[in-house]
Design a protein around this motif. Structure first.
Motif, PDB file in Angstrom:
ATOM      1  N   GLN A 223       3.084 -18.665  31.833  1.00 56.92           N
ATOM      2  CA  GLN A 223       3.386 -17.256  32.056  1.00 56.92           C
ATOM      3  C   GLN A 223       2.202 -16.358  31.673  1.00 56.92           C
ATOM      4  O   GLN A 223       1.429 -16.664  30.773  1.00 56.92           O
ATOM      5  CB  GLN A 223       4.611 -16.837  31.223  1.00 56.92           C
ATOM      6  CG  GLN A 223       5.808 -17.759  31.360  1.00 56.92           C
ATOM      7  CD  GLN A 223       6.367 -17.759  32.773  1.00 56.92           C
ATOM      8  OE1 GLN A 223       6.383 -16.731  33.437  1.00 56.92           O
ATOM      9  NE2 GLN A 223       6.838 -18.904  33.219  1.00 56.92           N
ATOM     10  N   ARG A 224       2.113 -15.240  32.404  1.00 60.77           N
ATOM     11  CA  ARG A 224       1.223 -14.162  32.007  1.00 60.77           C
ATOM     12  C   ARG A 224       1.879 -13.354  30.895  1.00 60.77           C
ATOM     13  O   ARG A 224       3.096 -13.383  30.729  1.00 60.77           O
ATOM     14  CB  ARG A 224       0.943 -13.231  33.194  1.00 60.77           C
ATOM     15  CG  ARG A 224       0.039 -13.824  34.243  1.00 60.77           C
ATOM     16  CD  ARG A 224       0.100 -13.012  35.523  1.00 60.77           C
ATOM     17  NE  ARG A 224      -0.132 -11.595  35.292  1.00 60.77           N
ATOM     18  CZ  ARG A 224      -1.310 -11.009  35.341  1.00 60.77           C
ATOM     19  NH1 ARG A 224      -2.388 -11.739  35.592  1.00 60.77           N
ATOM     20  NH2 ARG A 224      -1.444  -9.703  35.139  1.00 60.77           N
ATOM     21  N   ALA A 225       1.054 -12.656  30.129  1.00 65.71           N
ATOM     22  CA  ALA A 225       1.596 -11.776  29.099  1.00 65.71           C
ATOM     23  C   ALA A 225       2.445 -10.691  29.758  1.00 65.71           C
ATOM     24  O   ALA A 225       2.039 -10.082  30.755  1.00 65.71           O
ATOM     25  CB  ALA A 225       0.462 -11.137  28.294  1.00 65.71           C
ATOM     26  N   LYS A 226       3.642 -10.455  29.205  1.00 65.47           N
ATOM     27  CA  LYS A 226       4.569  -9.507  29.821  1.00 65.47           C
ATOM     28  C   LYS A 226       5.661  -9.157  28.839  1.00 65.47           C
ATOM     29  O   LYS A 226       5.795  -9.763  27.760  1.00 65.47           O
ATOM     30  CB  LYS A 226       5.186 -10.116  31.088  1.00 65.47           C
ATOM     31  CG  LYS A 226       5.994 -11.394  30.823  1.00 65.47           C
ATOM     32  CD  LYS A 226       6.555 -11.980  32.099  1.00 65.47           C
ATOM     33  CE  LYS A 226       7.359 -13.259  31.817  1.00 65.47           C
ATOM     34  NZ  LYS A 226       7.933 -13.819  33.060  1.00 65.47           N
ATOM     35  N   VAL A 227       6.475  -8.171  29.210  1.00 69.90           N
ATOM     36  CA  VAL A 227       7.664  -7.778  28.463  1.00 69.90           C
ATOM     37  C   VAL A 227       8.829  -7.771  29.442  1.00 69.90           C
ATOM     38  O   VAL A 227       8.756  -7.134  30.497  1.00 69.90           O
ATOM     39  CB  VAL A 227       7.507  -6.383  27.827  1.00 69.90           C
ATOM     40  CG1 VAL A 227       8.790  -5.972  27.116  1.00 69.90           C
ATOM     41  CG2 VAL A 227       6.346  -6.376  26.842  1.00 69.90           C
TER      42      VAL A 227
ATOM     43  N   PRO B 267      19.990  -8.653  28.493  1.00 71.74           N
ATOM     44  CA  PRO B 267      21.130  -8.163  27.697  1.00 71.74           C
ATOM     45  C   PRO B 267      21.088  -8.709  26.265  1.00 71.74           C
ATOM     46  O   PRO B 267      21.116  -9.918  26.050  1.00 71.74           O
ATOM     47  CB  PRO B 267      22.343  -8.692  28.462  1.00 71.74           C
ATOM     48  CG  PRO B 267      21.871  -8.889  29.868  1.00 71.74           C
ATOM     49  CD  PRO B 267      20.440  -9.311  29.739  1.00 71.74           C
ATOM     50  N   GLY B 268      20.974  -7.820  25.299  1.00 70.39           N
ATOM     51  CA  GLY B 268      21.020  -8.215  23.900  1.00 70.39           C
ATOM     52  C   GLY B 268      19.700  -8.569  23.277  1.00 70.39           C
ATOM     53  O   GLY B 268      19.628  -8.760  22.053  1.00 70.39           O
ATOM     54  N   HIS B 269      18.618  -8.656  24.054  1.00 73.40           N
ATOM     55  CA  HIS B 269      17.326  -9.003  23.461  1.00 73.40           C
ATOM     56  C   HIS B 269      16.203  -8.700  24.445  1.00 73.40           C
ATOM     57  O   HIS B 269      16.444  -8.429  25.631  1.00 73.40           O
ATOM     58  CB  HIS B 269      17.285 -10.475  23.042  1.00 73.40           C
ATOM     59  CG  HIS B 269      17.362 -11.436  24.196  1.00 73.40           C
ATOM     60  ND1 HIS B 269      16.252 -11.837  24.891  1.00 73.40           N
ATOM     61  CD2 HIS B 269      18.418 -12.062  24.768  1.00 73.40           C
ATOM     62  CE1 HIS B 269      16.618 -12.682  25.846  1.00 73.40           C
ATOM     63  NE2 HIS B 269      17.937 -12.841  25.788  1.00 73.40           N
ATOM     64  N   GLU B 270      14.995  -8.754  23.932  1.00 79.48           N
ATOM     65  CA  GLU B 270      13.780  -8.595  24.728  1.00 79.48           C
ATOM     66  C   GLU B 270      12.954  -9.874  24.617  1.00 79.48           C
ATOM     67  O   GLU B 270      13.024 -10.591  23.617  1.00 79.48           O
ATOM     68  CB  GLU B 270      12.933  -7.411  24.230  1.00 79.48           C
ATOM     69  CG  GLU B 270      13.686  -6.115  24.061  1.00 79.48           C
ATOM     70  CD  GLU B 270      14.105  -5.498  25.369  1.00 79.48           C
ATOM     71  OE1 GLU B 270      13.426  -5.774  26.396  1.00 79.48           O
ATOM     72  OE2 GLU B 270      15.102  -4.753  25.395  1.00 79.48           O
ATOM     73  N   LEU B 271      12.187 -10.133  25.664  1.00 78.05           N
ATOM     74  CA  LEU B 271      11.247 -11.256  25.641  1.00 78.05           C
ATOM     75  C   LEU B 271       9.839 -10.699  25.812  1.00 78.05           C
ATOM     76  O   LEU B 271       9.555 -10.002  26.790  1.00 78.05           O
ATOM     77  CB  LEU B 271      11.540 -12.257  26.751  1.00 78.05           C
ATOM     78  CG  LEU B 271      10.480 -13.360  26.948  1.00 78.05           C
ATOM     79  CD1 LEU B 271      10.367 -14.233  25.706  1.00 78.05           C
ATOM     80  CD2 LEU B 271      10.782 -14.211  28.178  1.00 78.05           C
ATOM     81  N   ILE B 272       8.987 -11.001  24.844  1.00 78.45           N
ATOM     82  CA  ILE B 272       7.566 -10.633  24.908  1.00 78.45           C
ATOM     83  C   ILE B 272       6.767 -11.922  24.996  1.00 78.45           C
ATOM     84  O   ILE B 272       6.893 -12.798  24.139  1.00 78.45           O
ATOM     85  CB  ILE B 272       7.136  -9.823  23.679  1.00 78.45           C
ATOM     86  CG1 ILE B 272       8.017  -8.578  23.512  1.00 78.45           C
ATOM     87  CG2 ILE B 272       5.671  -9.431  23.778  1.00 78.45           C
ATOM     88  CD1 ILE B 272       7.774  -7.838  22.208  1.00 78.45           C
ATOM     89  N   VAL B 273       5.959 -12.032  26.030  1.00 78.94           N
ATOM     90  CA  VAL B 273       5.099 -13.197  26.208  1.00 78.94           C
ATOM     91  C   VAL B 273       3.659 -12.761  25.994  1.00 78.94           C
ATOM     92  O   VAL B 273       3.205 -11.770  26.578  1.00 78.94           O
ATOM     93  CB  VAL B 273       5.267 -13.815  27.612  1.00 78.94           C
ATOM     94  CG1 VAL B 273       4.285 -14.972  27.805  1.00 78.94           C
ATOM     95  CG2 VAL B 273       6.694 -14.307  27.809  1.00 78.94           C
TER      96      VAL B 273
END
Length: 389
Positions: free
Chosen positions: A118-122, A126-132
């Motif tokens: 994955q490339r860096a992203k946000v 529902p209920g959470h965030e994913l930061i890569v």
């Protein structure tokens, strides 16, 4: 059971097998992908692989730290009013499934976390965030890039790394010692601290790359070694690896700093803007180094061309000196019989003819060499009195 801390103390660890670091990354890194036609959220991971899980739970009053021995120790970690940080090193099916079930992680987010291309992203779920993000480094001089997946939700942060080794020890020490705002803030501040540590880790790497660029530039200008071209290509590949990791992260942090993610409160966004400023400085450095690396290739080609021109200059001078000598030798090499005509090279019968021709050839060669020397066309010799003498 975890043991509580309200100050300094010895960390109790129940470490699983440590995931070994890879040595050498000359070959292109391999990443896992979904099979063609697989449903969304599907992934394949080995079961029983090598994985390390470290847990820290804290609030303003104190902290608890332990290492669950297996996936069963991951469940039921959340407590009201406390923040829990789970750091997972290694990708193993049972551990990932336990995390997803205990914290309600979205299947698509889990798929992005385990498919490490994955490339860096946000991404918001529902209920959470994913930061890569991507953690870059240098191993035996070779560039490395590792995916860091950060799940952020109310009261929890989960970091998933491909292997052991990270720049987060300073964050752990701040939690243990209660320094700064981290123990009194929420999960969003912890996520910021992890991103900030990742970004700050880029600075010494870029400084090392800058030193390498200067070394290569000096070697090109002085030695013209045959290995300079390979070193330049290696630097360019390293900069490309870093650029692929850093540029998308700039956009991701910018979206967090602008308030596009509701989980990050205004107080945390102030600190995120500082991280964004660091990223912009890193991007400027990276672009400067890319230009310098491109200039190194031009410098190398220019030095090679200059060296070739010097060789050609020497050969040209030698050839020019021997042109009149060859002409004289060719004239007297013609087989005309002097006895057939008084005009057929009468000097061939002169007793001093051969010494005279040799002296003439030596004088012509010496005059030409003196002329070239006065013009400054001899390698390693400067012209005297300018080019017009």
């Amino acid at each position: 059971m975890p043991r509580s801390r309200h100050g300094d103390g010895t960390r109790r660890t129940l470490m699983a097998r440590r995931h070994p670091k890879r040595k050498g990354h000359a070959a292109r890194a391999k990443h896992s992908h979904s099979k063609p036609g697989a449903p969304p959220g599907a992934y394949e991971l080995p079961e029983g692989g090598e994985v390390t899980v470290n847990a820290i739970r804290y609030d303003a009053a104190g902290f608890e730290e332990w290492s669950p021995a297996d996936a069963t120790g991951i469940s039921d970690l959340r407590r009201p009013g406390k923040t829990v940080w789970l750091d997972v090193c290694g990708l193993e099916r049972r551990t990932i499934e336990a995390l997803a079930g205990s914290f309600g992680l979205h299947p698509l987010a889990v798929e992005d976390a385990v498919h490490t291309h994955q490339r860096a992203k946000v991404e918001s779920y529902p209920g959470h965030e994913l930061i890569v993000a991507r953690m870059v480094g240098l191993s035996d001089g070779e560039p490395t890039s590792e995916q860091l997946s950060v799940f952020v939700g109310p009261g929890f942060v989960i970091t998933i790394q491909e292997r052991a080794g990270d720049p987060f020890e300073s964050v752990r020490e701040r939690i243990r010692q209660g320094r700064g705002l981290i123990r009194g803030a929420g999960a969003d501040y912890l996520a910021y601290a992890l991103l900030d540590a990742t970004v700050d880790h880029y600075f010494p790497l870029l400084e090392e790359l800058g030193d390498r660029i200067e070394e290569v530039e000096e070697d090109i200008a002085t030695t013209q070694s045959d290995g300079n071209l390979q070193r330049i290509q290696h630097l360019r590949r390293t900069l490309i690896t870093f650029r692929r990791a850093i540029w998308p992260l700039r956009d991701a942090v910018q979206s967090l700093a602008r308030g596009e993610v509701a989980l990050f409160v205004d107080d945390t966004r102030v600190f995120l803007r500082d991280t964004l400023d660091h990223l912009l400085r890193i991007v400027d450095l990276l672009e400067s180094y890319r230009d310098m690396a491109g200039g190194l290739m031009d410098l190398h080609l220019s030095m090679v061309s200059t060296k070739m021109n010097q060789v050609m200059q020497v050969l040209t001078v030698i050839s020019t000196i021997f042109i009149p000598l060859t002409f004289i030798a060719g004239v007297y090499g013609m087989n005309f019989d002097p006895s057939a005509s008084p005009y057929n090279m009468p000097e061939l019968g002169w007793r001093l003819g051969y010494p005279a021709v040799m002296v003439l050839m030596a004088v012509i060669g010496a005059l030409l060499f003196w002329f070239f020397w006065r013009r400054g066309w001899i390698i390693g010799q400067r012209p005297k009195g300018g080019q017009g003498d």
